[in-house]
Design an enzyme around this catalytic site. Structure first.
Site, PDB file in Angstrom:
ATOM      1  N   TYR A 175      74.203 -41.059  27.200  1.00 28.13           N
ATOM      2  CA  TYR A 175      74.831 -42.132  26.701  1.00 28.13           C
ATOM      3  C   TYR A 175      73.372 -43.252  27.567  1.00 28.13           C
ATOM      4  O   TYR A 175      72.656 -42.747  28.635  1.00 28.13           O
ATOM      5  CB  TYR A 175      75.834 -42.979  27.279  1.00 28.13           C
ATOM      6  CG  TYR A 175      75.762 -43.336  28.901  1.00 28.13           C
ATOM      7  CD1 TYR A 175      76.531 -42.569  29.678  1.00 28.13           C
ATOM      8  CD2 TYR A 175      75.713 -44.795  28.981  1.00 28.13           C
ATOM      9  CE1 TYR A 175      77.182 -42.670  30.583  1.00 28.13           C
ATOM     10  CE2 TYR A 175      76.045 -44.541  30.465  1.00 28.13           C
ATOM     11  CZ  TYR A 175      76.120 -43.711  31.181  1.00 28.13           C
ATOM     12  OH  TYR A 175      76.695 -44.275  32.466  1.00 28.13           O
ATOM     13  N   CYS A 176      72.535 -44.416  26.893  1.00 25.44           N
ATOM     14  CA  CYS A 176      72.366 -45.508  27.263  1.00 25.44           C
ATOM     15  C   CYS A 176      72.318 -47.055  27.539  1.00 25.44           C
ATOM     16  O   CYS A 176      73.769 -46.987  27.808  1.00 25.44           O
ATOM     17  CB  CYS A 176      70.819 -44.482  26.294  1.00 25.44           C
ATOM     18  SG  CYS A 176      70.657 -45.197  25.022  1.00 25.44           S
ATOM     19  N   ARG A 177      71.616 -47.378  26.846  1.00 24.00           N
ATOM     20  CA  ARG A 177      71.952 -49.027  27.048  1.00 24.00           C
ATOM     21  C   ARG A 177      72.615 -49.232  25.477  1.00 24.00           C
ATOM     22  O   ARG A 177      73.674 -50.513  25.780  1.00 24.00           O
ATOM     23  CB  ARG A 177      70.857 -49.818  26.585  1.00 24.00           C
ATOM     24  CG  ARG A 177      69.941 -49.413  28.020  1.00 24.00           C
ATOM     25  CD  ARG A 177      68.635 -50.145  28.169  1.00 24.00           C
ATOM     26  NE  ARG A 177      67.295 -50.341  29.355  1.00 24.00           N
ATOM     27  CZ  ARG A 177      66.297 -50.139  29.310  1.00 24.00           C
ATOM     28  NH1 ARG A 177      65.773 -50.308  28.148  1.00 24.00           N
ATOM     29  NH2 ARG A 177      66.138 -49.542  30.262  1.00 24.00           N
ATOM     30  N   GLY A 178      73.195 -48.196  24.516  1.00 18.73           N
ATOM     31  CA  GLY A 178      73.700 -48.770  23.724  1.00 18.73           C
ATOM     32  C   GLY A 178      72.876 -48.394  22.098  1.00 18.73           C
ATOM     33  O   GLY A 178      72.370 -48.350  21.851  1.00 18.73           O
ATOM     34  N   SER A 184      69.174 -41.964  24.540  1.00 25.20           N
ATOM     35  CA  SER A 184      69.942 -40.555  24.734  1.00 25.20           C
ATOM     36  C   SER A 184      69.860 -40.309  23.036  1.00 25.20           C
ATOM     37  O   SER A 184      69.652 -38.792  23.558  1.00 25.20           O
ATOM     38  CB  SER A 184      71.628 -41.391  24.363  1.00 25.20           C
ATOM     39  OG  SER A 184      71.703 -42.415  23.218  1.00 25.20           O
TER      40      SER A 184
END
Lengths: 225, 225
Positions: A175-178, A184
DNA sequence: ACATTAATTCATGATATACTGAAATAATGA
DNA sequence: TCATTATTTCAGTATATCATGAATTAATGT
C-alpha cells in the site's frame, strides 16, 4: 452595504484559491501523510525551497496548516482531518468529472495485472490470520508518522535492492499514500516481475484509520527474522 | 518527461481553480438547491447575465454542471451529488479555518434568540406526530425542486404579508438552503416578533435527503385550510 | 562570537483571470 | 419571415497570481 453573504462567499473563495494551484495541492497531499519540514516538502513536491515556503505561507495564512518548531526545522502539518477530507473530495470530483484525469488514472495508475486491489476489510482479516505480509512502500518519514501495524517498510526506491528481505512463499499486499499515488502499483509490478505473489490495497493510512482500524507509529519496521 | 503525477495534480488544480471565485461558488451554492436557468442564476447570485454565463461556461468545461434545454431556456444543474458535497466541504473548512468566516457566521448568522436549532431527527419525529408546521422560506423554484413533505412554502420576502396563513397556536420550524443561508434565521426573527412560536432547522433539503428522510417535489404548497 | 543550516521575505517579469458592454447566436411564436 | 427572448461570445482593460533568485532572519553548535 457590505453584504454579509458576499463577505461569506469571499471567505469560501479564499479557501478555493488555496486549492487552485498544483503546487499547493501537492503540498497538501504530502501533508496528508503526516507532518514534514519545509525542505522535505520542497523536495518531495519538486519545488524550490523558497517557492514551497511561499506556498506554505499561503496555507498557514488561511489556517489550513499549522507549524511546530523542532530545533532548526519547522514542521508543517494539516490543521485538521477536515482539510484532508476536503483535498480528497476535490481529487474524487476531478476523477469523476475530468476525462483527462480519468484517462491518466486508467493509463498510468492502473496496471492491468494489478487491477484486483484488496479491500481494507479483507486485508485486515487476512492480517489477523497471518496470511499476508503487508508492505508499506512510502518514504520512511511517512511510515514513521503512521502505518498499518505489522507492516514492513521498504520505500519504493529501495525495493529492487531489498527484495531478499521478503519471504518468497507468502503473499504480499503493498500500500502507499492512497488511490492517486503510483507507489503501490509500481511495487506490485516489480514484485511480480521477480516471481513474488503480490497485490495492492488502494486506500491509504488515513482511510484505514477512518474505517476504525488501528494505526502504529514509530521508525522501526517489524523484523522479519 | 511529462510526469503523470504533475499532470494528475494539474487536473486537481483545474477543479480547484473553479472553486477560487466568489461568483462561481455562489452559482454552485444556488445549484445545490436544484436546477435553474441562466437568468435566475444571474439574478439570485447578483451577477450580470453575460458574467454568469461565462462562469457557467467554466463550470460546464470542467463537467461540474450539466445543462438541459427547455424551450428558450437552458437549465443548469450540478453534475453529481459529489460536487455538492465538495462545495459543502469547502464551506465547512472555511468556517473552521477562517476567523473572518466564523465571525460572520456568529454575527449575522446566529441570532441569539434563534440559537436552538432543532435537529433533523427531532423535526422528523415531530412532523410525524403532527406537532409542528414546517415552513420552507426559499424561493418558489427551489421549493418546487424538492422540499420536506408537508412543508408550507412562503418565500422569505413574502413572509410579512402572509403571516395570516400560519396558524397562531402551533409551533413553526423554518428551514432554508442550509447552515450558511440567512433565510431561516430571518424568518424565525420575524415570526417571533409577531408573537408566533418559531425555531429553525439548520440543515437544507440535501442534508435531509442524505440522512434518508423523504423529499417531495412539485409546485403546490400544502393547503392549510 | 562565528560559521552553518533552515526557512522566510521581497522585488521582478511573465502569465492568467475577472468583469464590462457590445455584438452574435438560437429557439420561439406571431 | 420577423420580432422577441434567452443565452453566448468576444475584445478590452484592470487586477491578481506565479516562480525565480538574491538577500535576510532564526536557531544551533563550535
Amino acid at each position: 452595504m457590505t453584504n454579509p453573504k458576499i463577505e461569506l462567499f469571499d471567505g469560501f473563495a479564499r479557501i478555493g484559491k488555496v486549492l487552485a494551484s498544483r503546487s499547493r495541492l501537492l503540498l497538501l497531499d504530502l501533508l496528508s501523510q503526516g507532518e514534514k519540514p519545509v525542505e522535505t516538502l520542497a523536495e518531495q513536491a519538486g519545488l524550490s525551497v523558497p517557492n514551497a515556503s511561499n506556498h506554505l505561507r499561503e496555507l498557514r495564512a488561511t489556517s489550513l496548516v499549522r507549524t511546530r518548531r523542532d530545533g532548526q526545522q519547522i514542521y508543517y502539518r494539516l490543521a485538521s482531518p477536515r482539510v484532508r477530507k476536503l483535498v480528497r473530495s476535490l481529487q474524487d470530483v476531478a476523477h469523476e468529472s475530468l476525462a483527462e484525469v480519468r484517462e491518466l488514472v486508467s493509463d498510468f495508475y492502473q496496471d492491468p495485472d494489478a487491477l484486483e486491489a484488496v479491500g481494507m476489510e479483507t486485508l485486515n482479516r487476512r492480517v489477523q490470520e497471518g496470511e499476508v505480509i503487508v508492505l508499506d512502500v512510502r518514504p520512511p518519514d511517512e511510515y514513521a508518522a503512521g502505518h498499518i501495524p505489522g507492516a514492513v517498510s521498504i520505500p519504493i526506491g529501495e525495493l529492487e535492492q531489498r527484495l531478499q528481505e521478503l519471504p518468497a512463499g507468502q503473499e504480499i499486499v503493498a500500500y502507499c499514500r492512497g488511490p492517486y499515488c503510483l507507489f503501490s502499483r509500481q511495487a506490485v509490478e516489480r514484485l511480480r516481475s521477480h516471481g513474488l505473489r503480490a497485490c495492492r490495497m488502494e486506500e491509504g493510512v488515513a482511510d484505514w484509520e477512518d474505517r476504525g482500524f488501528p494505526v502504529a507509529a514509530g521508525e522501526s519496521s517489524r523484523s522479519l527474522e
